[in-house]
Structure formats: structure tokens, C-alpha cells
Design a protein around this motif. Structure first.
Motif, mmCIF file in Angstrom:
data_model
loop_
_atom_site.group_PDB
_atom_site.id
_atom_site.type_symbol
_atom_site.label_atom_id
_atom_site.label_comp_id
_atom_site.label_asym_id
_atom_site.label_seq_id
_atom_site.Cartn_x
_atom_site.Cartn_y
_atom_site.Cartn_z
ATOM 1 N N GLN A 172 0.825 -1.210 0.000
ATOM 2 C CA GLN A 172 0.000 0.000 0.000
ATOM 3 C C GLN A 172 0.860 1.262 0.000
ATOM 4 O O GLN A 172 0.578 2.219 -0.717
ATOM 5 C CB GLN A 172 -0.917 -0.006 1.221
ATOM 6 N N GLU A 215 -4.140 -1.717 -2.670
ATOM 7 C CA GLU A 215 -4.645 -0.375 -3.012
ATOM 8 C C GLU A 215 -3.850 0.238 -4.175
ATOM 9 O O GLU A 215 -3.227 1.301 -4.036
ATOM 10 C CB GLU A 215 -4.594 0.550 -1.788
ATOM 11 N N ASN A 224 -4.488 4.119 -5.203
ATOM 12 C CA ASN A 224 -4.167 5.257 -4.323
ATOM 13 C C ASN A 224 -3.094 6.129 -4.960
ATOM 14 O O ASN A 224 -2.062 5.630 -5.429
ATOM 15 C CB ASN A 224 -3.674 4.763 -2.954
ATOM 16 N N THR A 260 -8.782 -3.196 -3.069
ATOM 17 C CA THR A 260 -9.155 -1.893 -3.588
ATOM 18 C C THR A 260 -10.449 -1.414 -2.943
ATOM 19 O O THR A 260 -11.270 -2.217 -2.496
ATOM 20 C CB THR A 260 -9.319 -1.930 -5.123
ATOM 21 N N ASP A 303 -7.959 4.906 1.258
ATOM 22 C CA ASP A 303 -7.847 4.001 2.415
ATOM 23 C C ASP A 303 -9.174 3.718 3.127
ATOM 24 O O ASP A 303 -9.192 2.949 4.093
ATOM 25 C CB ASP A 303 -6.843 4.529 3.454
#
Length: 648
Positions: free
Chosen positions: A73, A184, A187, A212, A472
Motif C-alpha cells: 500500500q 490499493e 491510491n 481496492t 484508504d
């Protein structure tokens, strides 16, 4: 044969089981979306699958010889590394040789006095790489760097968050893996980069597991959804909407079953408390059943509660929030905003989109009066109470306790007419009482976003500025935030790359056009896409017809400068075109009137869509009008193309 399996896996954080005898299998060609609430253990599970985290119990099996790529992440790179060095760092033993070869090759031109030594060193490195057949690795690294639009010689410490995410993806994909694990991946990426990543992943044959919160990304990329809920993994085929329907029914059935269980347990507790009767009947089997019921109830894990979101819009601002007239702003030779005009009113919900570095934050600061323009005028409305959500969370003091972040110097917060104790208010955002005195630095990314939202909503505000609030956050919290913003009566400015979130919240979009030019369009992200397609069709018509075109207005890209029937009739009577038949002549004569009627309908539809009250009072009508607006644009383009053909 599966690529990897997880068998009877257990993992606990403190007293909370993140994995409770969980099992999972990934087969070739699968693209699995791993979803779940913040803090449920998704990232811990992904680290375990990648071999970078240990389980308390259970087994992770990987196919022998499996090449696995992992993108965490928040990717960590040494700040003094070059981009090329970071990419080849994932290539095993040849990585250091490739990195040195690349550095020496660049140094030769910069250090002519050391050229002899450097050429000798380059020759030595070249032989070492040839022995290991590593030249293809260099080509793959350079291809990956180019694919993700990175500068190979740039230092990692100078990169933005989005560039670091692209760097991590380049590192993972430089040597095509058999399995790709992504935490993720969207992001910090802008919409253009997200859509490119979607297309690239869909076209590749690589199997993957990804976490995700981006529902659009999830629906486009995944072939299966796996949810981590209270330590267990459950698989759902189909799209996200299918998962939601199945999950809703499962939760309803679970609640009904728990209610029946609790009723039976209560009855048995009443029976055992009678004491004398229970001992007199000596029903030992019933006593043992009660003990088993008690054990089952103690072991039952309740689903984590929902975030309770509420915001006080405070006193109404003036009807005008901000007006910009021919505003321009440059930094050096770079024009960020050029001759931009707009009028924003109370109740508008404005989405600001564009690539990273396009100037979204600069435009927002100009609108809010925080930055003076080089030229043009900015007029702010009256009685503005502005609350700001910062995507970088700079408002959070790492050492401060949670209660001090929310309500410094007081034990209470006031939301509307309700006064709440700060501990209870934190509980609404899923922070347990025992964590109220914990420092901010102990929180995860999703928890920090929840804390920042709690701080934001603890004060009245009639203007909300949200800069990437969705990063997040889990999907359930995102949907609750969407509902809150839909009901919010103040003015909203939203900077986001989450397309579903934009579609569900905003009523107009401000987007860059290039060279510092910005324009407004009505509706959400999907409507903006339709506008873009319409503009592209216009450009194609212009190219095909050699310059016959409509003028696009600054405010509405789908709006055209109306061509009068008289002017079209004049054009239709001009010489030099091919001879038309009777039917074609009649059709050409009718076209100016049809085009004028459509443009009049377009104008009236857009005027209605400009009214913010329409979206609150008649949301279905707003959607119908938005759809009709797109249809009008397509009809106009078809008529203009037909007119150009008949004129030709």
C-alpha cells in the motif's frame, strides 16, 4: 494446478483474530478482488501470501518456481536510489550489476576526465552481464520505466506519492510475474493512470489478488470477489452489485439466526435461575446444552459496527459562494490557470478532476480566496464557514491523542443541536474507548482518514473542501460518506480520482483542457466522459469537413454556438457541391430547423440542470435530463455530419 493456496490460516493482532482458520486458492488467469472493512486484516493476508509476513498457524503453499510480484500500500524505497536502480532491485542477483552499469554509462558523458577508467569498468560490467544473460532484464526495466512515464535517472526522494506508486508497479511488472499482489493500487494515481492500469491488467494473462476501495476498478478488473469478514474468507462470483445482493441476504439470514439463538439462550437462562426446579428435575442434558449455548454465544464474533456520520451545515452562506472572472495564475513560465471564469452558488457540489500536477489544488485555492490571481477578479460570498480535508493529513499531529485531535481542551463536541461526549463521538467513527488516548501515529491509513473526517464533522461548516477523502476508506464507509454528502445542504468542493464516488456525489465537474485552460460541465464523471466523446466527435467532423465546425463554449463543453437556420440555408445554397436528388434536397432544407430545435432543447435542458435544487428535490428527473442531454449531443453530431456530407 493452483498457483498458491492458503490452508487453515490463523493470525491474531492482540486479542482480535484477523484470520480464523481461513482458506483460499488462486488459480491461473484469476483476478481476485479482496475486500473487507478497515482493520479486518486484508493487508496482513496479502503480506502472508507474498511471503513477507508470518502466520500464527496454517500454511501458505506456492507453486514451485512461481514468480510473484508484490506492491504494498505504501511502497518503501531508499530516497537516494535512482528510479532505474529501484526498478531493477526486484530482479535478483543481476540487479546490482544492472544498476551499476546504468550509472557508469550515464557518468561517462558527465566526467570526461575519468572516461578511460569508466570505459574499462563498463567493459567489465558488460562481460559480467553477458555471462548471466541479463541484457533482456535491462530492456525490460527500461520498458517498464517508459510504460509508467518515469524518469530513469530521477531520485526516488524527489517523486510524488503517485510517482512512487507507479515506480512500485514498474518494479513488480519489469519481469512479468506469474502472480501479482496489489494493495490499493489506485491510491495516489490520477484517473488517466487508473484507467490505463485497468486496461493493462485486463489485457495481461497474469493472475492477481488485489485490495481496492475503487468500485469502478473492482468491477472492470476482477473475475471474483473474496471478502474477509471476522477472520473468514468467503468467495462471491460476479460483479460488485451481485456481491452486494448476496451479502445483504446473508446478513439478514445471520441476524435472524442470531435472534432465534439469543431467544433460546434467554429462555434457558430463566429456567436455570429457578434453581430448585432445575435441580429437582435433574435434567443434566438440558444443563449441558445451556453450557454449550453459553460457549457458542461467547465465541460468536459480531460484525463490526457502521460508522455514524453526521455533519452540521451551520448557518446558510450567501447565495453566491465564489465568482471568478478571467482569472489567470502562472508559476514561472508554467500557466496553471488561464482566463478561467465561473460562478459558484450555495448548494453546488463541484468535482475537480485532472491528472496529477494539472493544478487542481491551485485552482481550488484561487476559488476559496487563499491565493491571489495574477490577473482577473475573484469575488467571495458572505458568511462562509469552510472546513478542509487534506489528503496528506498534515492537520494531524502524530503525537497528539485522538481526543485532543477532535476536541482540544473540552470533553464534548456539538453536532447540530446535540452535545456529545468526545469518547462517544469517537465511537461513532469505530474508535474503541480504550484507544481514545492513543497517539495518532498508532493509526492505520484508513483509521487516520476516519479520524480526519471525525475532526472535520465536529465543527459546523457550510462549505466543505474534500481533497481525496476516499483514500484508504473501506467500501461500506465510502457509501455512508456518499449518502451524507448527498444530503448535505452546504456547498461541496471535491477533488477525487474515484469515478464512482464522483458520479454519486457531484452535480458538476471542473476539468483541465490543457495549457492552463479549465472548463465546467454539468453532471458527474460519466457525464463528463460523454462531453469528452462529443468534443472528440466534433474535432473529427471539423477534420473531415475542412473547417466547418461549431464553437465550444467555455462553460459547457457540450454547448455549441447556435447556428441560425438562415446561416445554414445560406450555406446550403452555396455552389460547388455535388448535385443532390429530390429527397436529399428536401432533407438538406429541413436540417437547419431540426438543428435549431435540438439546440434550443439543449439550452433549456442545461439551464434546468444548473439548478442545484433539482438534484435534491427531483433526483430521478435530474438523471433523466442528464441522459437526454447526452442523447441531444449525439443527435446534433449526427445531423451535423449529415449536413456536411450533403453540403460536400
Amino acid at each position: 494446478m493452483p498457483y498458491l493456496t492458503l490452508s487453515d490460516a490463523s493470525l491474531a493482532y492482540g486479542h482480535v483474530p484477523l484470520l480464523d482458520h481461513a482458506s483460499f486458492q488462486l488459480d491461473p488467469g484469476e483476478r481476485v478482488a479482496l475486500i473487507g472493512r478497515n482493520g479486518s486484516g486484508k493487508s496482513s493476508l496479502l503480506r502472508a501470501l507474498a511471503g513477507q509476513g508470518a502466520l500464527d498457524d496454517g500454511v501458505v503453499w506456492r507453486q514451485p518456481g512461481l514468480h510473484l510480484g508484490y506492491v504494498p500500500q505504501e511502497p518503501l524505497f531508499a530516497p537516494d536510489m535512482s528510479v532505474f536502480e529501484a526498478v531493477v532491485a526486484g530482479m535478483g542477483e543481476v540487479s546490482s550489476l544492472l544498476a551499476e552499469y546504468h550509472a557508469v554509462a550515464h557518468e561517462i558523458s558527465a566526467s570526461p576526465e575519468r572516461q578511460v577508467f569508466l570505459l574499462d569498468r563498463l567493459h567489465h560490467l558488460q562481460n559480467a552481464l553477458e555471462m548471466r544473460q541479463a541484457w533482456s532484464f535491462e530492456a525490460q526495466a527500461e520498458q517498464a520505466i517508459q510504460r509508467f512515464s518515469l524518469d530513469a535517472s530521477a531520485r526516488v526522494g524527489t517523486l510524488s506519492g503517485g510517482q512512487k506508486k507507479r515506480l512500485a508497479l514498474a518494479q513488480a511488472l519489469a519481469v512479468p510475474p506469474d502472480v501479482l499482489l496489489l494493495d490499493e493500487p489506485t491510491n495516489h494515481l490520477d484517473i488517466e493512470a487508473i484507467e490505463w492500469l485497468e486496461d493493462m491488467l485486463r489485457a495481461s494473462a497474469v493472475a492477481m489478488v488485489f485490495i481496492t476501495h475503487d468500485r469502478h476498478f473492482l468491477d472492470r478488473v476482477s473475475t471474483r470477489i473474496v471478502e474477509l469478514d471476522r477472520g473468514r474468507l468467503q468467495s462471491f462470483p460476479g460483479y460488485f452489485a451481485d456481491y452486494q445482493a448476496i451479502k445483504e441476504k446473508a446478513l439478514h439470514d445471520e441476524a435472524s439466526l442470531n435472534a432465534r439463538f439469543d431467544k433460546l439462550l434467554a429462555q434457558e437462562e430463566i429456567w436455570i435461575r429457578k434453581g430448585i426446579e432445575a435441580r429437582r428435575t435433574r435434567n443434566e442434558g438440558r444443563v449441558r446444552r445451556l453450557e454449550q449455548l453459553r460457549r457458542e454465544r461467547a465465541a460468536r464474533r459480531e460484525r463490526q459496527g457502521r460508522v455514524e456520520l453526521a455533519i452540521d451545515a451551520g448557518k446558510k452562506s450567501g447565495r453566491l459562494v465564489a465568482e471568478l472572472v478571467d482569472v489567470s495564475k502562472s508559476f514561472g513560465d508554467q500557466a496553471v490557470v488561464r482566463n478561467f471564469s465561473c460562478r459558484l452558488q450555495r448548494g453546488d457540489r463541484i468535482g475537480i478532476i485532472g491528472p496529477n500536477g494539472a493544478g487542481k489544488t491551485t485552482l481550488l485555492r484561487l476559488i476559496l480566496g487563499e491565493l491571489a490571481p495574477d490577473t482577473g477578479q475573484v469575488r467571495l460570498g458572505t458568511r462562509l464557514q469552510i472546513a478542509y480535508f487534506d489528503q496528506f493529513r498534515t492537520q494531524l499531529d502524530e503525537e497528539a491523542a485522538l481526543v485532543d485531535v477532535i476536541s482540544p481542551g473540552s470533553d464534548y463536541v456539538e453536532i447540530g443541536n446535540e452535545r456529545k461526549h468526545v469518547i462517544g463521538y469517537l465511537g461513532d467513527f469505530l474508535f474503541a474507548p480504550e484507544r481514545a488516548r492513543s497517539p495518532v501515529k498508532s493509526l492505520s491509513g484508513g483509521e487516520r482518514n476516519r479520524l480526519l473526517l471525525a475532526r472535520l464533522f465536529a465543527r459546523p461548516a457550510n462549505v466543505l473542501v474534500l481533497d481525496e477523502p476516499t483514500n484508504d476508506l473501506d467500501i461500506e464507509t465510502l457509501e455512508l460518506l456518499e449518502q451524507l454528502l448527498q444530503d448535505y445542504t452546504g456547498t461541496l468542493f471535491l477533488v477525487s480520482h474515484d469515478r464512482a464516488f464522483l458520479d454519486n456525489v457531484v452535480t458538476q465537474i471542473i476539468a483541465p483542457e490543457g495549457e492552463g485552460r479549465w472548463y465546467e460541465s454539468v453532471g458527474g464523471y460519466g457525464d463528463w466522459l460523454e462531453y469528452q466523446k462529443g468534443r472528440q466527435r466534433e474535432r473529427q467532423v471539423v477534420q473531415r469537413t475542412g473547417g466547418a465546425h461549431r464553437t465550444v463554449s467555455a462553460k459547457h463543453p457540450a454547448t455549441t454556438a447556435p447556428a441560425s437556420p438562415e446561416s445554414l440555408a445560406e450555406k446550403s445554397s452555396a455552389g460547388g457541391r455535388r448535385k443532390l436528388g429530390y429527397k436529399e434536397t428536401r432533407e438538406l432544407d429541413a436540417l437547419p430547423g431540426r438543428i435549431a430545435a435540438l439546440e434550443a432543447e439543449q439550452k433549456s435542458t442545461m439551464l434546468r440542470l444548473e439548478d442545484p435544487a433539482l438534484y435534491q428535490a427531483q433526483p430521478d428527473e435530474a438523471r433523466r435530463l442528464s441522459t437526454r442531454l447526452a442523447e441531444i449531443e449525439e443527435e446534433l453530431m449526427a445531423l451535423l455530419e449529415r449536413w456536411a456530407f450533403l453540403e460536400g
